[in-house]
Enzyme design. Sequence first.
Site, mmCIF file in Angstrom:
data_model
loop_
_atom_site.group_PDB
_atom_site.id
_atom_site.type_symbol
_atom_site.label_atom_id
_atom_site.label_comp_id
_atom_site.label_asym_id
_atom_site.label_seq_id
_atom_site.Cartn_x
_atom_site.Cartn_y
_atom_site.Cartn_z
ATOM 1 N N CYS A 16 0.794 -1.236 0.000
ATOM 2 C CA CYS A 16 0.000 0.000 0.000
ATOM 3 C C CYS A 16 0.822 1.280 0.000
ATOM 4 O O CYS A 16 0.730 2.079 -0.926
ATOM 5 C CB CYS A 16 -0.933 0.037 1.211
ATOM 6 S SG CYS A 16 -2.207 -1.234 1.152
ATOM 7 N N HIS A 33 -1.409 5.989 2.742
ATOM 8 C CA HIS A 33 -1.506 4.981 3.789
ATOM 9 C C HIS A 33 -1.658 5.747 5.106
ATOM 10 O O HIS A 33 -0.887 6.650 5.388
ATOM 11 C CB HIS A 33 -0.259 4.112 3.797
ATOM 12 C CG HIS A 33 -0.423 2.907 4.668
ATOM 13 N ND1 HIS A 33 -1.093 1.786 4.244
ATOM 14 C CD2 HIS A 33 -0.049 2.675 5.943
ATOM 15 C CE1 HIS A 33 -1.112 0.904 5.227
ATOM 16 N NE2 HIS A 33 -0.485 1.406 6.265
#
Length: 504
Positions: free
Chosen positions: A75, A129
């Site tokens: 991510c 993130h």
Amino acid sequence: MVLKSVAVLWMCIQAAFSAKNVLFFAADDMRPELTCYEGPDFPSPVHPPMHTPNLDALAARSLLLKRAYVEQALCSPSRTALLTGRRPDTTHVYDLVNYFRKVGGNFTTIPEFFKINGYVSAGMGKIFHPGVASGHDDPISWSLPYYHATIYWETNDNSWRAIPDEDLQAKPLVDFQIKEQALKTLRSFSKGGAYEGSPFFVAVGFHRPHLPFVFPESFMQYYPNNSIRLPDNEYAPDGMPDVAWSDYGELRNYGDQAKLHASGKINTSLPDDDVRALRRAYYSALSWTDSLIGEVLSELKTLGFDNNTIVSFWGDHGWQLGEHGEWCKHTNFELATHAPMMVHIPGLTDNGIVTEQLTEFVDLFPTLVEAAGLGTMPLCPDVSKDVQLCREGESLMPLIKNPSGPWKDAAFSQYPRDQDNTKIMGYTIRTDQYRYTEWPKFTYAPEYKPDWTKLFGMELYDHKIDPEENKNRAKDPGYESIAAELSKKLRAGWRQSLPPNQGL
Ligand SMILES: *[C@@H]1O[C@H](CO)[C@@H](O)[C@H](O)[C@H]1NC(C)=O
Ligand SMILES: *[C@@H]1O[C@H](CO)[C@@H](O)[C@H](O)[C@H]1NC(C)=O
Ligand SMILES: *[C@@H]1O[C@H](CO)[C@@H](O)[C@H](O)[C@H]1NC(C)=O
Ligand SMILES: *[C@@H]1O[C@H](CO)[C@@H](O)[C@H](O)[C@H]1NC(C)=O
């Protein structure tokens, strides 16, 4: 002279009035398993008919990047690369902890760029993130307070869960709340709203189909049990070096999975029923995400914004659903690095354009800048830590005019490993026919450099005859010259694979 100035002034006024808005969607862990991706690049030959009508409809009026690759199948590194337009070896973000402004440089991000250019930028859900990896959603990027949903159902106890729809009314799932926030935000730019008349950059980041696969039960109807099959290659590639493997702890740590005591080791697998249940839940969560995107797009249309709003969609990387006996992302395989991406630009892509060219997630930033009429971004110099705005990708605009025109001849990704305290970086390239990977020793700060003389593995997959990457041919005598050529290309780096006339 006077006439010319008047004309220029008039053009400026027109530009100000027709500034294109941007609606920027992200989905988490969504591999390109959408009906619009069906064809030679579809990630797995074993899948049920997918129910993704909304993304398919968006694709039909977008530039659809059929072969888009992420910079790293995790991510934060992937999102950081996309949002800054720079690769992990420049952002120095390879994990879920480091924040690019601390370890890479004070780079301008996509939402920040639009904010600087007079847009109201608003973000919700998962774009960066969350947490320390982004200094808590990179506050400098947003004009409005960042929005996160309340968690009622998503826990570490269950890797998947279908919730009866009626139970969700009082306690909605996080993505439902994010969708509601998106509708509310869009309305605030329309007549009578707090930001009426301002151009907007609205980023809507959905959490599904990331684990835990929690979704309204009704979405299982699209995937009856008898439509779910096991992958046809539940084994690691023949000749795969161990360093390529990930033991998918992210999945095994969920309470229900932990009870099964799977080791995550190479050539072991999860019980068949579990594999089928996980696949079914992933597909259901994916279809649910598709429906939420559809609701936001429908509101955009109702509000009259759709013919003046650029819409981009991407999933932050691929996902292994039991193929190779592998799960989650965390690898350099095709299934982990290949991800969905599409861009709708009103007036330019309305009839749908499909390209099979190799594209990369760093390409989106310069594309949005150009599509919005805000100029072009310069290519980053070799060392760009002090350059706020530059790109390590290519604007995708030329592919709209000519989807098979001259373009880059390789897409680059990477994934770090730590083996017996040795730091390793797996570098991989996808060319038209091959995936080629080397796993050199790597030194982190301050050098951030591979040592190509110390290799822990090499991989070569021939997609023409082996689209599932079941056989590593790196040491196959029949591939000796191809491997040598690909090795040279990989080590030369992305700058040497740019389209003709670029980056010189
Ligand atoms: C980073 O850049 C922004 C402008 O984009 C500036 O406001 C900020 O002060 C800079 N931060 C640092 C630590 O230099
Ligand atoms: C895993 O199984 C495949 C298929 O049987 C085999 O080709 C491969 O060598 C095995 N890998 C390891 C590390 O045992
Ligand atoms: C279908 O599969 C699910 C698990 O994915 C299971 O709980 C359910 O009992 C199955 N239903 C039928 C009718 O087999
Ligand atoms: C968008 O649509 C509205 C009404 O449908 C129309 O008045 C407007 O001119 C259109 N704008 C563009 C840029 O096409």
